[in-house]
Each structure stands twice: as C-alpha cells, then as structure tokens.
Design an enzyme around this catalytic site. Structure first.
Site, PDB file in Angstrom:
ATOM      1  N   ASP A 164      51.684  47.292  67.053  1.00 34.35           N
ATOM      2  CA  ASP A 164      51.645  48.336  67.797  1.00 34.35           C
ATOM      3  C   ASP A 164      51.384  50.082  67.801  1.00 34.35           C
ATOM      4  O   ASP A 164      52.237  50.470  67.410  1.00 34.35           O
ATOM      5  CB  ASP A 164      52.518  48.494  68.869  1.00 34.35           C
ATOM      6  CG  ASP A 164      52.678  48.880  70.196  1.00 34.35           C
ATOM      7  OD1 ASP A 164      52.257  49.296  70.644  1.00 34.35           O
ATOM      8  OD2 ASP A 164      53.700  48.617  70.980  1.00 34.35           O
TER       9      ASP A 164
ATOM     10  N   HIS B 109      58.419  47.675  72.177  1.00 32.53           N
ATOM     11  CA  HIS B 109      58.213  47.156  73.380  1.00 32.53           C
ATOM     12  C   HIS B 109      57.974  46.051  74.022  1.00 32.53           C
ATOM     13  O   HIS B 109      57.627  45.346  73.262  1.00 32.53           O
ATOM     14  CB  HIS B 109      56.865  48.375  74.279  1.00 32.53           C
ATOM     15  CG  HIS B 109      56.434  48.130  75.113  1.00 32.53           C
ATOM     16  ND1 HIS B 109      55.745  47.301  75.954  1.00 32.53           N
ATOM     17  CD2 HIS B 109      56.142  49.375  76.463  1.00 32.53           C
ATOM     18  CE1 HIS B 109      55.497  48.167  77.431  1.00 32.53           C
ATOM     19  NE2 HIS B 109      55.715  48.631  77.277  1.00 32.53           N
TER      20      HIS B 109
ATOM     21  N   GLN C   7      51.709  54.482  71.379  1.00 35.37           N
ATOM     22  CA  GLN C   7      52.393  55.522  71.345  1.00 35.37           C
ATOM     23  C   GLN C   7      51.827  56.677  70.240  1.00 35.37           C
ATOM     24  O   GLN C   7      51.531  57.723  70.115  1.00 35.37           O
ATOM     25  CB  GLN C   7      53.658  55.429  71.168  1.00 35.37           C
ATOM     26  CG  GLN C   7      54.373  55.279  72.413  1.00 35.37           C
ATOM     27  CD  GLN C   7      54.022  55.472  73.604  1.00 35.37           C
ATOM     28  OE1 GLN C   7      53.773  57.284  73.051  1.00 35.37           O
ATOM     29  NE2 GLN C   7      54.211  55.109  74.648  1.00 35.37           N
TER      30      GLN C   7
ATOM     31  N   CYS D 258      59.714  49.887  79.498  1.00 31.71           N
ATOM     32  CA  CYS D 258      59.530  48.287  78.401  1.00 31.71           C
ATOM     33  C   CYS D 258      60.041  47.597  77.376  1.00 31.71           C
ATOM     34  O   CYS D 258      59.840  47.618  76.409  1.00 31.71           O
ATOM     35  CB  CYS D 258      58.532  48.197  79.188  1.00 31.71           C
ATOM     36  SG  CYS D 258      57.517  47.837  80.607  1.00 31.71           S
TER      37      CYS D 258
ATOM     38  N   LYS E 248      46.839  55.663  77.076  1.00 32.46           N
ATOM     39  CA  LYS E 248      47.526  57.139  76.933  1.00 32.46           C
ATOM     40  C   LYS E 248      47.034  57.561  75.745  1.00 32.46           C
ATOM     41  O   LYS E 248      47.840  58.481  75.762  1.00 32.46           O
ATOM     42  CB  LYS E 248      48.354  55.942  75.752  1.00 32.46           C
ATOM     43  CG  LYS E 248      50.039  55.219  76.522  1.00 32.46           C
ATOM     44  CD  LYS E 248      50.505  53.816  76.361  1.00 32.46           C
ATOM     45  CE  LYS E 248      51.634  53.308  76.453  1.00 32.46           C
ATOM     46  NZ  LYS E 248      52.033  53.969  77.876  1.00 32.46           N
TER      47      LYS E 248
END
Length: 427
Positions: A216, A139, A219, A382, A242
């Site tokens: 990261d 991302h 997700q 993104c 999220k």
C-alpha cells in the site's frame, strides 16, 4: 537534474494552488490534511478540463478522430505514470482508487482459490492452513479485503506487531512469515504514524517463503519517488488524490507475468477478447482489469500530477518536507499535555504526525483549530486497530505537503498550546 533540486520556493509553489489563497473563519487557510487528500495545482486542473473541452470521447472503441485522440492521451498518461514509478505500461492498471485496487487483488485471489483462471492461476489459490500476513498498522482498505479473503478460503490471518514507538517488529515478522504464507500485505508508510517501513527487508522475507507481496503506497507516493520495480514487490496500489491528482482514480501495479495469470474480477466491456452467450475469455493486462468506461480525464490529470512533481523536483520536495517534519515534531514535542503516536527516533519519516491532546476529544481539538483556519484530520483515520493498540479510539493528524510552510506549522503549534486551557483541562 529536476528543475528545482537546488532551490525550493514554497511561496512560488503555493501560487499554483488557488484553493490555498482563501480565508477560513477569517483566517488564512492552513491546510494540514494532505494525508487525507492533497490540493491540486493549476496544471492538473487544466489537464483534466482541457481534455474534456477538446478531446472528450470513449477510448479503445471508436474509429473517429476524437476517439483516436482520446485513446492516445489515455495511453500516454499510462506511459507517464509507469515511467514515474519505475514500471512498464502494461504493469499499470487504472482503478477507482487504492481501495478498489486492493479489492481487485483480494477478489482475484479468491477466484483463483475457486479454481478460476486455469492452471496459470493456481499459484494464487489459498486453502485452509495457508497464511495471510498483515501488520497492526494497516488502513482498513488493506485489512478488510484480506479478512474477507481469509473467511472465504479458510486461510489464517495474522498481524505483525508494532512496538510502543510505532516501529514494525521485524523479528516478529520473521516468526509469522513461514512456508505456508501466501500473501504479505503492508503499507509503505503508515497513515497514522508517518513511519517509512523497510519494504525491501519485508519483501525479502516474504519471497524467501514463496509469498506474494502487496504494498500500500498511498502515503509514500506523494513524498517518496517510487521505484516499484527496484523495491521488488509483486503488487502495489496508490491513489491519485493524495499526490496532487484528482479523486476517483488510482493505480494497481503488478508484475506483468503475475497480472496476466491473475483471474479477472471485474467484468464487462473493454476487457473481453472473446465472448458468447455462455462463456468469455479476457484480454491481457492491463485491460483485463479495466472493465467498463475508463476514467479517462482523471488518468490524464494523474499523469499531469506526476509531471508537476517532476517539474518541481523530487529531491527539492523531499528536502522541504524533511524540514517540515522535523519542525512539526520539535514544536509538538514541546507542548504540555500532548502525546505523539509513533514518536520513534532514528527512523525514516514523511511529514505526518498523529497525536492526542490529553483530556480533550480529538473532534473538539479539530473544531478548535478550524476556528483559526487550520485544517487537520480527526478520528481513527481508517486505522481503528492501530489506535486500539495505543489505547485510544481517535487522534488528531497533521500532514504536510510540498505547499506547506513552516509558518503554518507554527500556527498549528501555537493554537494547540491553548486547547487544554480553552476546554478547562488542568495542565
């Protein structure tokens, strides 16, 4: 055992999300854009507004009863999140989101490279010849801050390849991660491909060469029960919006000893231990990274989101989402003229798929679906370099959550089967 590990009633779950009951363009809303932002259950909304209605005050700075109550709720929320991700409270830094957390890290490494932070911070300093390793699948939030850090320090920026099926090339990673590698930053789950990356394998490669690992987890956090301590990463970020929580807040996780050695990069009130007109010293983590007025109500609501997931049961959510992911893949694979991105077999996945409808622009597909009340994401998500890797500029992304039903996926597939005909594209 979590509350619903043996029985998952998706309709009972959906009843906790008022937004899902509405009609869009005369059709029941099928919300398949949870990868961008999830909907919020009543318990999360009530936690945030309940605090604002009964205990709203500044934390860590007032001597009155309301300020003490606000501080207790704020720090209790930190404890709740820390426990949920397998961390200690002092390892949880509240940020404005995952993007803010990654920028804090990159800016702090940059300050260390300028000599700020003293002897303890020298381990974070970069110089020409050092290396930052990312992947092609990042991302922009986990790409651009490191681009800027490389530009400021003269470090080299390199990227691990993904193969044609979207899987990271670990052999290529081994060739890139060498003794001058200082940072390895990558996503737990690609926000385009939905593939769960082998965190422990990559972390081991990085640590063998003395590099810091930045994960990261945006997700993965909604779908996978995070155990950041067990994963072994040095730093990690994720966003609340999220994972059924509010927007405008996220978490930066860092190992205690590393956070206390890392130079502060945001400055102001609430993070000072001593200050004069010409110099200052800073509190230990997490407060040293929480300058200014904290996102108190959002932190409390984030803790409520983790409590909500626990009450449903991580195992139950995972099993439901595995069914959704398999059904989504099966239905979309059967549609002529539809190309799936990262359609790798035999890899761990979350219920997120990106695809293109051949001959029809992604934005047109999204508008077609919206006419039937189906919400999806369109664009490069993104992750423009990853789309370029697959020879495209935009895709359509469908992403599910605990409240998604099999019937909604069927509605998506049935509608997609008619897109090319609607736009006059030959099969």
């Amino acid at each position: 055992m979590d509350a619903m590990t043996t029985a998952f009633d998706v309709h009972a779950v959906r009843s906790e999300f008022p937004v899902l009951a509405q009609l869009v363009n005369g059709h029941p809303l099928a919300y398949l854009d949870s990868g961008a932002t999830s909907q919020k259950p009543r318990s999360v909304l009530e936690a945030q507004f309940g605090y604002l209605n009964s205990a709203n005050s500044a934390v860590h700075r007032g001597a009155h009863t309301l300020a003490a109550e606000a501080t207790n709720r704020f720090e209790d929320a930190r404890e709740t999140v820390a426990t949920a991700i397998g961390a200690r409270a002092e390892e949880v830094v509240w940020t404005a989101g995952a993007t803010a957390g990654l920028n804090i890290l990159a800016n702090s490494f940059g300050l260390a490279s300028l000599g700020r932070g003293g002897e303890a911070a020298r381990r974070f300093a970069l110089q020409p010849g050092d290396r930052i390793v990312l992947t092609e699948a990042e991302h922009h939030a986990n790409l651009i801050p490191w681009q800027e850090l490389a530009a400021r320090t003269g470090a080299e920026l390199v990227h691990v390849r993904v193969d044609d099926s979207g899987v990271l090339d670990l052999d290529h990673a081994r060739t890139l991660i060498h003794g001058r590698t200082r940072i390895v930053a990558f996503s737990h789950v690609s926000n385009v491909l939905g593939i769960v990356n082998p965190v422990r394998d990559i972390t081991a490669m990085a640590h063998e060469q003395g590099a810091f690992v930045v994960l990261d987890a945006c997700q993965s956090a909604p779908h996978i029960e995070l155990t950041l301590g067990d994963l072994g990463v040095d730093f990690a970020v994720f966003s609340s919006h999220k994972l059924y929580g509010p927007d405008g807040i996220g978490v930066l996780f860092g190992k205690t000893e590393l956070l206390n050695a890392l130079p502060a990069s945001n400055f102001g009130g609430s993070m000072i231990s001593h200050v004069t007109l010409t110099e200052a010293s800073y509190l230990e983590a997490p407060q040293r990274f929480e300058a200014g007025t904290q996102p108190i109500s959002a932190a409390i609501a984030t803790a409520a989101a983790f409590d909500w997931m626990k009450s449903i049961g991580h195992a139950a959510i995972s099993a439901h989402e595995a069914t959704l992911e398999a059904h989504l893949r099966e239905r979309l694979e059967g549609i002529p003229g539809l190309r799936l991105l990262g359609n790798a077999a035999g890899v761990a996945r979350v219920p997120l798929l990106s695809f293109e409808v051949l001959g029809v622009h992604a934005h047109d597909v999204g508008q077609f679906l919206d006419a039937y009340g189906i919400a999806v994401r369109v664009g490069h998500h993104c992750a423009a370099p990853l789309h370029a890797r697959f020879g495209m500029t935009a895709s359509v992304r469908a992403s599910a959550a605990a409240y998604t039903t099999v019937e909604e996926i069927d509605r998506l597939a049935d509608a997609l089967a008619h897109v090319r005909g609607f736009f006059g594209v030959e099969s």
